[in-house]
Every structure is written in structure tokens, then in C-alpha cells.
Design a protein around this motif. Structure first.
Motif, short mmCIF file in Angstrom:
data_model
loop_
_atom_site.label_atom_id
_atom_site.label_comp_id
_atom_site.label_asym_id
_atom_site.label_seq_id
_atom_site.Cartn_x
_atom_site.Cartn_y
_atom_site.Cartn_z
N ALA A 14 -34.58 -26.08 -18.85
CA ALA A 14 -35.38 -26.81 -19.59
C ALA A 14 -36.66 -26.14 -19.71
CB ALA A 14 -35.64 -28.26 -18.86
N TYR A 15 -37.31 -25.43 -18.73
CA TYR A 15 -38.41 -24.84 -19.01
C TYR A 15 -38.33 -23.61 -19.66
CZ TYR A 15 -40.97 -28.20 -16.33
OH TYR A 15 -41.53 -29.31 -15.86
N ARG A 16 -37.28 -22.84 -19.78
CA ARG A 16 -36.95 -21.85 -20.73
C ARG A 16 -36.90 -21.95 -21.86
NH1 ARG A 16 -38.55 -17.18 -20.47
NH2 ARG A 16 -37.87 -16.97 -18.42
N LEU A 17 -36.30 -23.12 -22.43
CA LEU A 17 -36.08 -23.67 -23.87
C LEU A 17 -37.64 -23.99 -24.14
CD1 LEU A 17 -33.07 -25.92 -23.40
CD2 LEU A 17 -33.08 -23.87 -25.01
N LEU A 18 -38.41 -24.49 -23.37
CA LEU A 18 -39.77 -24.94 -23.99
C LEU A 18 -40.52 -23.57 -24.27
CD1 LEU A 18 -41.53 -27.26 -24.13
CD2 LEU A 18 -41.98 -27.34 -21.66
N LEU A 19 -40.44 -22.74 -23.04
CA LEU A 19 -41.38 -21.56 -23.47
C LEU A 19 -40.85 -20.87 -24.51
CD1 LEU A 19 -41.98 -20.45 -19.58
CD2 LEU A 19 -43.54 -21.49 -21.29
N ASP A 20 -39.67 -20.72 -24.84
CA ASP A 20 -39.08 -19.96 -25.96
C ASP A 20 -39.56 -20.63 -27.18
OD1 ASP A 20 -37.55 -18.27 -24.37
OD2 ASP A 20 -35.71 -18.97 -24.58
N ALA A 21 -39.64 -21.97 -27.15
CA ALA A 21 -40.01 -22.83 -28.40
C ALA A 21 -41.64 -22.40 -28.37
CB ALA A 21 -39.92 -24.26 -28.07
N THR A 22 -42.36 -22.43 -27.48
CA THR A 22 -43.72 -21.93 -27.59
C THR A 22 -43.93 -20.68 -28.09
OG1 THR A 22 -44.08 -21.36 -25.42
CG2 THR A 22 -44.50 -23.88 -25.93
N ALA A 23 -43.23 -19.65 -27.75
CA ALA A 23 -43.25 -18.19 -28.18
C ALA A 23 -42.95 -18.36 -29.76
CB ALA A 23 -42.24 -17.46 -27.35
N ALA A 24 -42.04 -19.16 -30.08
CA ALA A 24 -41.58 -19.09 -31.49
C ALA A 24 -42.89 -19.72 -32.30
CB ALA A 24 -40.11 -19.93 -31.95
N GLU A 25 -43.13 -20.92 -31.74
CA GLU A 25 -44.55 -21.59 -32.43
C GLU A 25 -45.43 -20.28 -32.62
OE1 GLU A 25 -44.94 -24.78 -30.00
OE2 GLU A 25 -43.55 -26.06 -31.00
N ALA A 26 -45.84 -19.60 -31.69
CA ALA A 26 -46.85 -18.78 -31.63
C ALA A 26 -46.75 -17.73 -32.85
CB ALA A 26 -47.16 -17.91 -30.39
N ARG A 27 -45.36 -17.17 -32.79
CA ARG A 27 -44.96 -16.31 -33.98
C ARG A 27 -45.40 -17.12 -35.53
NH1 ARG A 27 -40.81 -15.37 -30.66
NH2 ARG A 27 -39.46 -16.54 -31.88
N VAL A 28 -45.11 -18.20 -35.68
CA VAL A 28 -45.07 -18.88 -36.89
C VAL A 28 -46.68 -18.82 -37.06
CG1 VAL A 28 -45.08 -21.18 -37.94
CG2 VAL A 28 -43.11 -20.47 -36.76
N ARG A 29 -47.51 -19.31 -36.10
CA ARG A 29 -48.72 -19.49 -36.18
C ARG A 29 -49.46 -18.16 -36.57
NH1 ARG A 29 -49.67 -21.01 -31.26
NH2 ARG A 29 -48.59 -23.16 -30.77
N ALA A 30 -49.21 -17.14 -36.10
CA ALA A 30 -49.52 -15.74 -36.18
C ALA A 30 -49.20 -15.39 -37.86
CB ALA A 30 -49.08 -14.55 -35.44
N LEU A 31 -47.92 -15.86 -38.00
CA LEU A 31 -47.82 -15.60 -39.57
C LEU A 31 -48.37 -16.24 -40.67
CD1 LEU A 31 -43.65 -15.46 -39.35
CD2 LEU A 31 -45.00 -13.41 -39.80
N LEU A 32 -48.64 -17.52 -40.10
CA LEU A 32 -49.52 -18.57 -41.16
C LEU A 32 -51.04 -18.03 -41.25
CD1 LEU A 32 -48.00 -21.93 -40.15
CD2 LEU A 32 -47.80 -20.51 -42.14
N ALA A 33 -51.32 -17.11 -40.00
CA ALA A 33 -52.80 -16.86 -40.04
C ALA A 33 -52.84 -15.41 -40.76
CB ALA A 33 -53.30 -16.74 -38.71
N ALA A 34 -51.72 -14.69 -40.90
CA ALA A 34 -51.69 -13.60 -41.69
C ALA A 34 -51.98 -13.69 -43.37
CB ALA A 34 -50.54 -12.85 -41.27
N PRO A 35 -52.20 -12.73 -44.11
CA PRO A 35 -52.41 -12.84 -45.27
C PRO A 35 -51.05 -13.49 -46.08
CG PRO A 35 -52.62 -10.51 -44.74
CD PRO A 35 -52.31 -11.23 -43.73
N ALA A 36 -51.07 -14.18 -47.06
CA ALA A 36 -50.04 -15.03 -47.46
C ALA A 36 -48.57 -14.28 -47.73
CB ALA A 36 -50.39 -15.84 -48.89
N ALA A 37 -48.86 -13.14 -48.19
CA ALA A 37 -47.58 -12.25 -48.62
C ALA A 37 -46.80 -11.95 -47.30
CB ALA A 37 -47.88 -10.81 -49.16
#
Length: 152
Positions: free
Chosen positions: A87-110
Motif C-alpha cells: 500500500a505504501y509502495r504504491l502511494l510513494l510511487d504515485a507521489t514520485a509520478a506526481e512530482a515528475r508531472v509538477r516538474a514538467l509543468l513548471a518547465a518551459p511549455a515545450a
């Protein structure tokens, strides 16, 4: 009045005697079987993980790794460790994926492209799966606590 004072003094003496015995009763391994000590250590590791703040994620990853390494020689301990680790592995993997998405969204639009959408979908799926598995973790913990009280 004197009788009340004697009763109060007697109660205080009894409480003091119990307090003096508490460290002996709480001493690691004192009167506990190996399975009981193992269950206590596992329950403690899971409680620490559960109560840890979400950030920094690396700290929570280390706590999860500690849970995953916990010995579990009894079926209740194995179920608790495995269900909660999943359960916690899934949750931590999800937060890692969310962090990647946040980083991509914070980067230049391209730089934000289809990868961001797939990471977001993966994060969402892992959060949902974790929510489905978390009750099994809670039930396994309850079972382990009951077993530990009975002396495994």
C-alpha cells in the motif's frame, strides 16, 4: 481525615511501586517471545512510516525500505508487512509520478508533452490502487496486534 490521608498515601505507594516496575516490564525482550518482539518491531516500523510527513519523500522511502526489510516469521506478521509495504509502495510511487508531472509543468511549455499525461495517469492509478489496498493493511495490522496480545 486521618483515614483519608492513609488511603491516599496507600494509593500513592501502590502507584509508586507500579511505576518502579514499569521499566522492568517494558524492557526489550523481558518475558516476550521472539515472535512478540518481531511483531512489536514491525508494528513500530509501520507506525513510524504511517505517521511520517509526506516530504521529504526520500525520508519516507527510507522508512518504507525499513518496513520491507522487517523480519516476519509468523503469518500475521507476514500479512501485515506485505500488505502495508504494498500500500505504501504504491502511494510513494504515485507521489514520485506526481512530482515528475509538477516538474514538467513548471518547465518551459515545450518540455511538457505526452509523458506528463502518462505520468499523471500512472500516478492517479497508483493512488487509487493504494486506496484499495490500504484497508487490507489496516486489517492485517489489527490482526497482528490481536495475535501479539494473545502471545502469538
Amino acid at each position: 481525615m486521618a483515614a483519608t490521608a492513609r488511603r491516599r498515601t496507600g494509593r500513592l505507594a501502590a502507584l509508586a511501586a507500579l511505576a518502579a516496575l514499569a521499566p522492568v516490564a517494558a524492557a526489550p525482550g523481558c518475558g516476550q517471545s521472539a515472535a512478540d518482539r518481531e511483531a512489536d518491531a514491525l508494528l513500530h516500523a509501520i507506525d513510524v512510516l504511517r505517521d511520517a510527513p509526506s516530504e521529504p519523500r526520500a525520508a519516507r522511502e527510507a522508512l518504507l525500505a525499513a518496513v520491507e526489510r522487517q523480519p516476519a516469521s509468523t503469518p500475521p506478521a507476514q500479512r501485515a508487512r506485505d500488505a502495508c509495504a504494498r500500500a505504501y509502495r504504491l502511494l510513494l510511487d504515485a507521489t514520485a509520478a506526481e512530482a515528475r508531472v509538477r516538474a514538467l509543468l513548471a518547465a518551459p511549455a515545450a518540455s511538457a508533452g505526452p509523458g506528463a499525461l502518462s505520468d499523471l495517469a500512472a500516478a492517479d492509478a497508483k493512488v487509487k490502487e493504494s486506496a484499495e489496498v490500504m484497508p487490507a493493511c489496516a486489517e492485517a495490522l489489527s490482526e497482528l496486534r490481536r495475535a501479539a496480545r494473545r502471545g502469538m
